[in-house]
Design a protein around this motif. Structure first.
Motif, PDB file in Angstrom:
ATOM      1  N   GLY A  91       0.856  -1.194   0.000  1.00 27.22           N
ATOM      2  CA  GLY A  91       0.000   0.000   0.000  1.00 27.22           C
ATOM      3  C   GLY A  91       0.887   1.238   0.000  1.00 27.22           C
ATOM      4  O   GLY A  91       2.060   1.187  -0.388  1.00 27.22           O
ATOM      5  N   GLY A  98      -1.962  10.746   2.958  1.00 25.72           N
ATOM      6  CA  GLY A  98      -0.787  11.562   3.250  1.00 25.72           C
ATOM      7  C   GLY A  98       0.124  10.928   4.287  1.00 25.72           C
ATOM      8  O   GLY A  98       1.333  10.804   4.066  1.00 25.72           O
ATOM      9  N   ARG A 152     -10.805  -1.446   4.787  1.00 25.60           N
ATOM     10  CA  ARG A 152     -10.523  -1.382   6.222  1.00 25.60           C
ATOM     11  C   ARG A 152      -9.626  -0.217   6.597  1.00 25.60           C
ATOM     12  O   ARG A 152      -8.561  -0.035   6.008  1.00 25.60           O
ATOM     13  CB  ARG A 152      -9.831  -2.660   6.656  1.00 25.60           C
ATOM     14  CG  ARG A 152     -10.735  -3.840   6.603  1.00 25.60           C
ATOM     15  CD  ARG A 152      -9.963  -5.025   7.044  1.00 25.60           C
ATOM     16  NE  ARG A 152     -10.812  -6.198   7.055  1.00 25.60           N
ATOM     17  CZ  ARG A 152     -10.480  -7.321   7.638  1.00 25.60           C
ATOM     18  NH1 ARG A 152      -9.318  -7.419   8.245  1.00 25.60           N
ATOM     19  NH2 ARG A 152     -11.287  -8.344   7.610  1.00 25.60           N
TER      20      ARG A 152
HETATM   21  C1  LIG Z   1     -12.925   3.150   2.044  1.00 25.20           C
HETATM   22  C2  LIG Z   1     -11.716   3.913   2.569  1.00 25.20           C
HETATM   23  C3  LIG Z   1     -11.633   5.282   2.343  1.00 25.20           C
HETATM   24  C4  LIG Z   1     -10.515   5.988   2.808  1.00 25.20           C
HETATM   25  N1  LIG Z   1     -10.382   7.323   2.471  1.00 25.20           N
HETATM   26  C5  LIG Z   1      -9.271   7.998   2.837  1.00 25.20           C
HETATM   27  C6  LIG Z   1      -9.068   9.333   2.401  1.00 25.20           C
HETATM   28  O1  LIG Z   1      -9.864   9.903   1.642  1.00 25.20           O
HETATM   29  N2  LIG Z   1      -7.945   9.986   2.831  1.00 25.20           N
HETATM   30  C7  LIG Z   1      -7.016   9.378   3.642  1.00 25.20           C
HETATM   31  O2  LIG Z   1      -6.010   9.999   3.999  1.00 25.20           O
HETATM   32  N3  LIG Z   1      -7.164   8.080   4.029  1.00 25.20           N
HETATM   33  C8  LIG Z   1      -8.252   7.373   3.632  1.00 25.20           C
HETATM   34  N4  LIG Z   1      -8.393   6.066   3.990  1.00 25.20           N
HETATM   35  C9  LIG Z   1      -7.322   5.433   4.791  1.00 25.20           C
HETATM   36  C10 LIG Z   1      -6.140   5.050   3.914  1.00 25.20           C
HETATM   37  O3  LIG Z   1      -6.615   4.428   2.739  1.00 25.20           O
HETATM   38  C11 LIG Z   1      -5.210   4.099   4.683  1.00 25.20           C
HETATM   39  O4  LIG Z   1      -4.802   4.743   5.866  1.00 25.20           O
HETATM   40  C12 LIG Z   1      -3.964   3.760   3.878  1.00 25.20           C
HETATM   41  O5  LIG Z   1      -4.324   3.236   2.617  1.00 25.20           O
HETATM   42  C13 LIG Z   1      -3.086   2.763   4.615  1.00 25.20           C
HETATM   43  O6  LIG Z   1      -2.046   2.383   3.751  1.00 25.20           O
HETATM   44  P1  LIG Z   1      -1.111   1.159   4.114  1.00 25.20           P
HETATM   45  O7  LIG Z   1      -0.155   0.995   3.005  1.00 25.20           O
HETATM   46  O8  LIG Z   1      -0.546   1.340   5.474  1.00 25.20           O
HETATM   47  O9  LIG Z   1      -2.112  -0.093   4.214  1.00 25.20           O
HETATM   48  P2  LIG Z   1      -2.915  -0.859   3.061  1.00 25.20           P
HETATM   49  O10 LIG Z   1      -3.137  -0.024   1.859  1.00 25.20           O
HETATM   50  O11 LIG Z   1      -4.124  -1.460   3.701  1.00 25.20           O
HETATM   51  O12 LIG Z   1      -1.916  -1.996   2.607  1.00 25.20           O
HETATM   52  C14 LIG Z   1      -1.560  -3.070   3.413  1.00 25.20           C
HETATM   53  C15 LIG Z   1      -1.205  -4.202   2.483  1.00 25.20           C
HETATM   54  O13 LIG Z   1      -0.521  -5.205   3.234  1.00 25.20           O
HETATM   55  C16 LIG Z   1      -0.796  -6.425   2.595  1.00 25.20           C
HETATM   56  N5  LIG Z   1      -0.456  -7.501   3.541  1.00 25.20           N
HETATM   57  C17 LIG Z   1      -1.044  -7.799   4.722  1.00 25.20           C
HETATM   58  N6  LIG Z   1      -0.434  -8.843   5.304  1.00 25.20           N
HETATM   59  C18 LIG Z   1       0.564  -9.224   4.467  1.00 25.20           C
HETATM   60  C19 LIG Z   1       1.533 -10.257   4.502  1.00 25.20           C
HETATM   61  N7  LIG Z   1       1.608 -11.122   5.526  1.00 25.20           N
HETATM   62  N8  LIG Z   1       2.409 -10.360   3.479  1.00 25.20           N
HETATM   63  C20 LIG Z   1       2.366  -9.478   2.442  1.00 25.20           C
HETATM   64  N9  LIG Z   1       1.453  -8.494   2.344  1.00 25.20           N
HETATM   65  C21 LIG Z   1       0.568  -8.362   3.356  1.00 25.20           C
HETATM   66  C22 LIG Z   1      -2.266  -6.355   2.254  1.00 25.20           C
HETATM   67  O14 LIG Z   1      -2.596  -7.263   1.211  1.00 25.20           O
HETATM   68  C23 LIG Z   1      -2.409  -4.902   1.842  1.00 25.20           C
HETATM   69  O15 LIG Z   1      -2.366  -4.715   0.435  1.00 25.20           O
HETATM   70  C24 LIG Z   1      -9.494   5.327   3.548  1.00 25.20           C
HETATM   71  C25 LIG Z   1      -9.600   3.947   3.773  1.00 25.20           C
HETATM   72  C26 LIG Z   1     -10.686   3.252   3.284  1.00 25.20           C
HETATM   73  C27 LIG Z   1     -10.753   1.763   3.524  1.00 25.20           C
END
Ligand SMILES: Cc1cc2nc3c(=O)[nH]c(=O)nc-3n(C[C@H](O)[C@H](O)[C@H](O)COP(=O)(O)OP(=O)(O)OC[C@H]3O[C@@H](n4cnc5c(N)ncnc54)[C@H](O)[C@@H]3O)c2cc1C
Length: 442
Positions: free
Chosen positions: A52, A385, A355
């Motif tokens: 992500g 951000g 989520r």
């Molecule tokens: C519907 C929705 C609307 C949102 N709108 C906003 C917004 O407008 N503005 C804003 O700032 N934020 C928004 N958010 C929040 C924002 O999207 C998240 O905070 C952000 O995407 C988190 O990014 P991340 O990379 O930490 O996690 P994620 O994007 O959730 O990525 C985590 C990844 O880890 C992978 N993973 C998990 N376990 C393993 C493993 N064991 N091995 C390999 N891969 C694994 C998963 O498959 C996943 O793809 C929203 C969230 C949602 C759900």
């Protein structure tokens, strides 16, 4: 202790399929690269788990700094929240700058505020630098007030940011109505640093930029075990292994049992969005005519904006299920009907959910889980951000930056006590907040 950890954790269900969910963003994003699966053994300076914003921004920053970088994603790039978000790039934490000063003290507080206030520069800077095609729009974010109480709150918020030099303003009722195209609010503040991106295109662009910088990006490669080996870390996947000097975990609300206890530091909540088709001009000309994005002051906030195709994208909190559909969109439909009565005959065409990781203290967490094992998570719905910024910080820490150089506290991992009850408590709170919002917005 480990057995107890696993018994208490209710790990997220990781679906076996690797395709992206059906979303507006999957239908309109630039195509993803066909990233390979991990096959065999790889050696890395920095291995990153999760594809992500956190993981991809970390991979980009690590590769740009010359590190041999490998990223493994269980499904596809952007499969988690990053490919499903509203794409709103909003500076700041849930707390206002004066509160941040109180929380973190006079030395760290202003550094935290400056850093989290700069997240839109971070995102739009990466978009420009790497030519990421993600419909980036930087026309500001509005937070409109549903009541006299919340109007006073947004006025205070704007004053605190303004005192720190941010390009923000308080807007009266008429100006707010003209920018949103609805008269239901008492006024608002605008943060002109903010904007929005096509979220899936943005995360794919980060992954592609990381790859161009030299990172190895692997999908359909879930990390199934993580353990120390001969002074390094070994990550197993079903078809291979990575031996790395340093590891970064960026799995946020999809954190599983890979590192005992980590999933219990966040409470995954479901956020739900629905989009209309492109609004015909006679219905849509007055709806957000200048292209700002909005999240209002409800406790269970409504967040919305237009996309590049002129659709209205509406979001809000939803039941705790991963398989939400049209039948669950009653609250979102009611929100549109209240805001824009002229859209009564314009149906939603697409629905999707994802989520969001909430934390007990409502701020994201940076942890060193063990020597040279880093994690960043818990963005409380502000991850476009913040996760981008945390990704860079995690890469810097992984490559030896001193924690003192990171303008954010690095805290010990603290699983939430009584975690098994958090869902029940959250469900009760949601019902209570919905009632309070309804009474307050009358
Ligand atoms: C519907 C929705 C609307 C949102 N709108 C906003 C917004 O407008 N503005 C804003 O700032 N934020 C928004 N958010 C929040 C924002 O999207 C998240 O905070 C952000 O995407 C988190 O990014 P991340 O990379 O930490 O996690 P994620 O994007 O959730 O990525 C985590 C990844 O880890 C992978 N993973 C998990 N376990 C393993 C493993 N064991 N091995 C390999 N891969 C694994 C998963 O498959 C996943 O793809 C929203 C969230 C949602 C759900």
């Amino acid at each position: 202790m480990a057995a107890l950890d696993f018994a208490l954790v209710s790990p997220p269900r990781m679906p076996s399929r690797s395709s992206l969910p059906t979303t507006l963003w999957a239908a309109t994003a630039v195509d993803d690269r066909p990233w390979p699966r991990l096959e065999g053994s790889l050696r890395a300076d920095v291995a990153i788990i999760g594809g992500g914003y956190t993981g991809c921004a970390a991979a980009l920053a690590a590769a740009e700094r010359g590190a041999k970088t490998v990223l493994v994603e269980a499904q596809q790039i952007g499969w988690g929240a990053s490919g499903r978000s509203g794409g709103q790039v909003i500076p700041g934490l849930k707390y206002d700058p004066d509160e941040i000063d109180t929380m973190f003290g006079p030395e760290l507080g202003p550094r935290v505020t400056a850093a989290v206030g700069g997240v839109a520069d971070e995102v739009f800077g990466l978009v420009d630098k790497h030519g990421i095609a993600c419909d980036a729009v930087r026309k500001g974010w509005l937070q409109p007030a549903i009541s006299a109480r919340t109007l006073a709150l947004v006025e205070r918020r704007a004053e605190q940011w303004s005192r720190r030099g941010a390009d923000v303003a308080v807007l009266d009722r008429d100006t707010t109505a003209a920018l949103i195209g609805s008269r239901i609010y008492r006024g608002s503040w605008i943060d002109r640093r903010a904007g929005h991106v096509q979220p899936l295109a943005y995360v794919r662009g980060l992954a592609a930029a990381a790859s161009r910088a030299g990172a190895t990006v692997l999908t359909r490669s879930p990390a199934t075990a993580l353990r120390p080996r001969d002074g390094r870390w070994r990550i197993d996947t079903p078809s291979g292994e990575i031996v790395a000097d340093t590891v970064v975990i960026g799995t946020n609300a999809h954190t599983d049992v890979l590192w005992p206890g980590l999933s219990r530091t966040v409470v995954p909540m479901v956020s739900f969005q629905a989009a209309t088709g492109p609004l015909p001009p006679d219905f849509g000309a007055s709806v957000l005519p200048e292209g700002q994005c909005v999240s209002d002051t409800r406790r269970l906030l409504w967040y919305y904006r237009r996309d590049a195709g002129g659709r209205l994208v509406m979001g809000g909190r939803a039941p705790f299920r991963d398989d939400l559909g049209a039948a669950d969109a009653v609250h979102l439909r009611a929100a549109v009907d209240r805001l824009y009565p002229q859209l009564a005959s314009v149906p939603f065409e697409t629905y999707w959910s994802g989520r969001v990781a909430m934390t007990k203290d409502s701020i994201p967490h940076l942890h060193e889980l063990a020597p040279r094992l880093w994690a960043g998570l818990g963005y409380n719905g502000r991850g476009v951000g913040l996760a981008t910024l945390f990704g860079r910080w995690l890469a810097e820490l992984a490559l030896g930056a001193s924690p003192a150089d990171i303008p954010y506290p690095i805290t010990p991992m603290r699983p939430i006590r009584g975690y098994v009850f958090t869902r029940a408590v959250a469900r009760g709170l949601i019902r209570y907040y919905r009632l309070r919002d309804r009474l307050e917005a009358r």
